[in-house]
Design a protein around this motif. Structure first.
Motif, PDB file in Angstrom:
ATOM      1  N   SER A   1       0.846  -1.191   0.000  1.00  0.00           N
ATOM      2  CA  SER A   1       0.000   0.000   0.000  1.00  0.00           C
ATOM      3  C   SER A   1       0.880   1.239   0.000  1.00  0.00           C
ATOM      4  O   SER A   1       2.079   1.174   0.305  1.00  0.00           O
ATOM      5  CB  SER A   1      -0.923   0.024   1.228  1.00  0.00           C
ATOM      6  N   LEU A   2       0.277   2.357  -0.353  1.00  0.00           N
ATOM      7  CA  LEU A   2       0.951   3.648  -0.288  1.00  0.00           C
ATOM      8  C   LEU A   2       0.657   4.300   1.055  1.00  0.00           C
ATOM      9  O   LEU A   2      -0.438   4.156   1.600  1.00  0.00           O
ATOM     10  CB  LEU A   2       0.469   4.555  -1.423  1.00  0.00           C
ATOM     11  N   LEU A  39       0.230   7.711   3.385  1.00  0.00           N
ATOM     12  CA  LEU A  39      -0.224   9.087   3.234  1.00  0.00           C
ATOM     13  C   LEU A  39       0.096   9.885   4.494  1.00  0.00           C
ATOM     14  O   LEU A  39       0.183   9.334   5.593  1.00  0.00           O
ATOM     15  CB  LEU A  39      -1.736   9.139   2.997  1.00  0.00           C
ATOM     16  N   ALA A  79      -4.148  15.170   1.150  1.00  0.00           N
ATOM     17  CA  ALA A  79      -3.110  14.289   1.679  1.00  0.00           C
ATOM     18  C   ALA A  79      -1.985  14.165   0.657  1.00  0.00           C
ATOM     19  O   ALA A  79      -2.170  14.421  -0.539  1.00  0.00           O
ATOM     20  CB  ALA A  79      -3.692  12.922   1.993  1.00  0.00           C
ATOM     21  N   ARG A  80      -0.840  13.768   1.153  1.00  0.00           N
ATOM     22  CA  ARG A  80       0.329  13.607   0.287  1.00  0.00           C
ATOM     23  C   ARG A  80       0.860  12.186   0.415  1.00  0.00           C
ATOM     24  O   ARG A  80       0.912  11.635   1.514  1.00  0.00           O
ATOM     25  CB  ARG A  80       1.424  14.600   0.694  1.00  0.00           C
ATOM     26  N   VAL A  81       1.226  11.574  -0.731  1.00  0.00           N
ATOM     27  CA  VAL A  81       1.842  10.251  -0.690  1.00  0.00           C
ATOM     28  C   VAL A  81       3.258  10.414  -0.138  1.00  0.00           C
ATOM     29  O   VAL A  81       4.079  11.142  -0.710  1.00  0.00           O
ATOM     30  CB  VAL A  81       1.863   9.597  -2.085  1.00  0.00           C
ATOM     31  N   GLU A 102      -6.691   3.350  -4.474  1.00  0.00           N
ATOM     32  CA  GLU A 102      -6.988   3.388  -3.033  1.00  0.00           C
ATOM     33  C   GLU A 102      -6.764   4.774  -2.428  1.00  0.00           C
ATOM     34  O   GLU A 102      -7.368   5.108  -1.410  1.00  0.00           O
ATOM     35  CB  GLU A 102      -6.132   2.358  -2.302  1.00  0.00           C
ATOM     36  N   VAL A 103      -5.902   5.567  -3.052  1.00  0.00           N
ATOM     37  CA  VAL A 103      -5.657   6.918  -2.523  1.00  0.00           C
ATOM     38  C   VAL A 103      -6.339   7.978  -3.384  1.00  0.00           C
ATOM     39  O   VAL A 103      -5.982   9.161  -3.334  1.00  0.00           O
ATOM     40  CB  VAL A 103      -4.146   7.205  -2.390  1.00  0.00           C
ATOM     41  N   ASP A 134      -6.261  12.802  -9.497  1.00  0.00           N
ATOM     42  CA  ASP A 134      -7.377  12.186  -8.786  1.00  0.00           C
ATOM     43  C   ASP A 134      -8.650  12.297  -9.613  1.00  0.00           C
ATOM     44  O   ASP A 134      -8.635  12.797 -10.746  1.00  0.00           O
ATOM     45  CB  ASP A 134      -7.541  12.794  -7.385  1.00  0.00           C
ATOM     46  N   ILE A 172      -2.236  14.312  -7.327  1.00  0.00           N
ATOM     47  CA  ILE A 172      -2.063  13.760  -5.994  1.00  0.00           C
ATOM     48  C   ILE A 172      -0.620  14.013  -5.594  1.00  0.00           C
ATOM     49  O   ILE A 172       0.306  13.481  -6.221  1.00  0.00           O
ATOM     50  CB  ILE A 172      -2.386  12.256  -5.969  1.00  0.00           C
TER      51      ILE A 172
END
Length: 552
Positions: free
Chosen positions: A218-219, A221, A227-229, A294-295, A501, A507
């Motif tokens: 998963s990434l 956040l 939000a930021r990855v 997912e994000v 997004d 994103i």
């Protein structure tokens, strides 16, 4: 490319690869890159411009054209290639025989934009050579000898040209000596396999850490609205590790050709229950797309075609399995014709592999539940050019016939019986085709009327390099299926690989390149090297954008 681009600017970079081998679809490919405005063309006195290339992309992409992404590509392609050459120490040369596939479109060129890398010595990887993904067995000889594109004409002329025979003898002798010396495969790496080897070696020199067997789950956040990855959660063996990425995460997981659910969703013929065979690694299962979704990332689906189609035949293996073989060039050769299970031609056989499969899918709804498509050749054509994986003379055909891959019969009537075609249909089709071949004009599908067709034919054959009669028995057949070399549906991205997004906003900290990003050609495939070229150019740009983020 993203790792190199960022590392040269001083960033600390880690490449996480979920399998035990390095190099995805590119390592299996011809490795050609499509680079408008390249240095090599200028030095050869050939004219090109970013605007001409942009016009070609726009015409090919049609309604799916994305001007901002395409503009970034044509403006930075030559810069990215120059960077790659400098880092790898490998020079690219023009593939002068490769022309843009749709010569009728504005901006098309011939022998100007497609380039291929020089030969790479596998010793640059040292012990890591064993971890480099091996090309498809059907595209190598004796389990480990890579055949470069420029070598193919010499292999076709063995026994008929002294120079070619000696060239091939030298290549075979070198390969034999390398295997006797204990190397796991030949050290003369070519095509996309050599490209990956050179990129990996360059990355190691830049201090890039390459971790195999590291599956990103998963990434991560940080922050809210937006939000930021900020990194990734990774499974390595039985350990879960969190990597923090200060400047960004680049997804380059190869799209979803190995994901049956996504194929059924986006490939209409698969949704209908028809067979499909990908040549991409089975481990390219859409992980990057799933993590990005997912994000909040958006998929871009409104493309003319969801994947890069290619016709595939299935070659039986000693272990009982099969390996795909891509039919790129045999279809255009004189003395070869493509027919349906009803024994009828259905398209211009010399069209690009992408368009050829589109034609297969267009007629697949008629007749049998799982329609068969066959490439048919007479003995002379098979011995001159090969047919699929069944090689030309002087290599024998017995093993290919015994395995069932190559179906042969003394007459067309007998071959039609073996292929379970309606009586007389194949005879009638070949008789009509032979009449076209003698005049040099294909009145049904215009095969050989286009420069791209002729470029893949036999330049020494007259009056049409793509048309030759099927007259000399025995006659041979190979079954072909719809297949792909990678997916086109992918994440929506901005000009430098920034993932968008569902509201079309970037994103922060997330990039996608290669086949994880939607096709910048809008689902068309109008030239050799557009997929590897896109990986090279947008990978370079994503690395540069991550560098910019580090100083903001």
């Amino acid at each position: 490319m993203a790792a190199l681009s960022a590392a040269r600017a001083g960033l600390k970079v880690v490449v996480l690869e979920k399998t035990g081998t390095i190099g995805g679809t590119t390592a299996l490919s011809e490795g050609m890159v499509w680079i408008p405005g390249n240095r090599q063309a200028r030095e050869a006195g050939l004219r090109d411009s970013p605007d001409a290339a942009l016009a070609y992309i726009e015409a090919a992409a049609g309604a799916a054209f994305e001007r901002e992404r395409a503009r970034a590509y044509v403006d930075h392609a030559a810069e990215a290639l120059a960077f790659a050459e400098e880092e790898m120490g490998v020079r690219y040369v023009l593939a002068t025989g490769s022309i843009d596939y749709h010569q009728h479109l504005p901006g098309a060129t011939s022998g100007v934009r497609a380039l291929k890398a020089g030969i790479v010595d596998g010793r640059i990887l040292g012990k890591d050579l064993r971890r480099l993904r091996v090309p498809l067995p059907t595209t190598m000889l004796w389990g480990g000898m890579t055949i470069a594109g420029e070598d193919l004409p010499h292999f076709f002329k063995v026994g008929r040209s002294w120079a070619s025979t000696m060239k091939v003898a030298g290549l075979v002798a070198r390969y034999a000596l390398e295997r006797v010396a204990g190397h796991p495969r030949g050290l003369r790496l070519a095509n996309g396999n050599g490209l990956i080897a050179a990129l990996w070696a360059a990355a190691k020199r830049r201090g890039v850490q390459v971790v195999a067997g590291a599956q990103v789950k998963s990434l991560a956040l940080e922050g809210i609205s937006p939000a930021r990855v900020s990194g990734a959660v990774v499974l390595t063996g039985d350990r879960t590790v969190r990597y923090r990425a200060r400047c960004g995460v680049v997804l380059a997981c190869g799209g979803f050709p190995g994901n049956s659910e996504r194929r059924a969703r986006f490939y209409p013929h698969v949704h209908q229950g028809r067979a499909h065979h990908t040549l991409a690694p089975a481990t390219n299962t859409g992980d990057g797309l799933a993590m990005a979704e997912e994000v909040g990332a958006a998929l871009r689906t409104g493309l003319s075609r969801p994947a890069a189609w290619t016709p595939v035949s299935l070659v039986p293996q000693a272990d009982g399995g099969v390996v795909g073989y891509p039919h790129y060039i045999d279809r255009a050769k004189p003395g070869i014709v493509a027919v349906t299970h009803e024994g009828r031609r259905f398209t211009n056989e010399a069209a690009s592999y992408h368009d050829f499969v589109h034609a297969m899918l267009s007629v697949a709804g008629t007749g049998a539940q799982e329609p068969a498509f066959w490439l048919i050749a007479d003995h002379r054509a098979q011995r001159l050019y090969g047919l699929g994986a069944a090689p030309p003379a002087p290599m024998p055909l017995g093993a290919w016939q015994r395995s069932g891959y190559l179906i042969s019969a003394p007459t067309l009537q007998a071959l039609a019986v073996r292929l379970q075609m309606p009586p007389g249909a194949l005879d009638e089709t070949v008789a009509r085709f032979n009449a076209f071949a003698r005049t040099g004009t294909d009145a049904d599908f215009k095969r050989g009327a286009d420069p791209y067709d002729r470029a893949n034919g036999d330049a020494h054959h007259r009056p049409n390099p793509c048309l030759g009669p099927l007259e000399q028995g025995p006659f041979h057949a190979v079954r072909v299926w719809p297949g792909d070399i990678g997916t086109f549906v992918g994440l929506a991205t901005a000009a430098h690989g920034e993932v968008l997004d569902t509201g079309d906003a970037p994103i922060a900290g997330l990039y996608a390149v290669g086949n994880d990003a939607a096709s910048f050609m809008g689902g068309s495939y109008p030239a050799a090297g557009i997929t590897v070229g896109a990986a090279m150019v947008y990978g370079y740009l994503a690395g540069q954008r991550a560098v910019s983020a580090s100083v903001q």
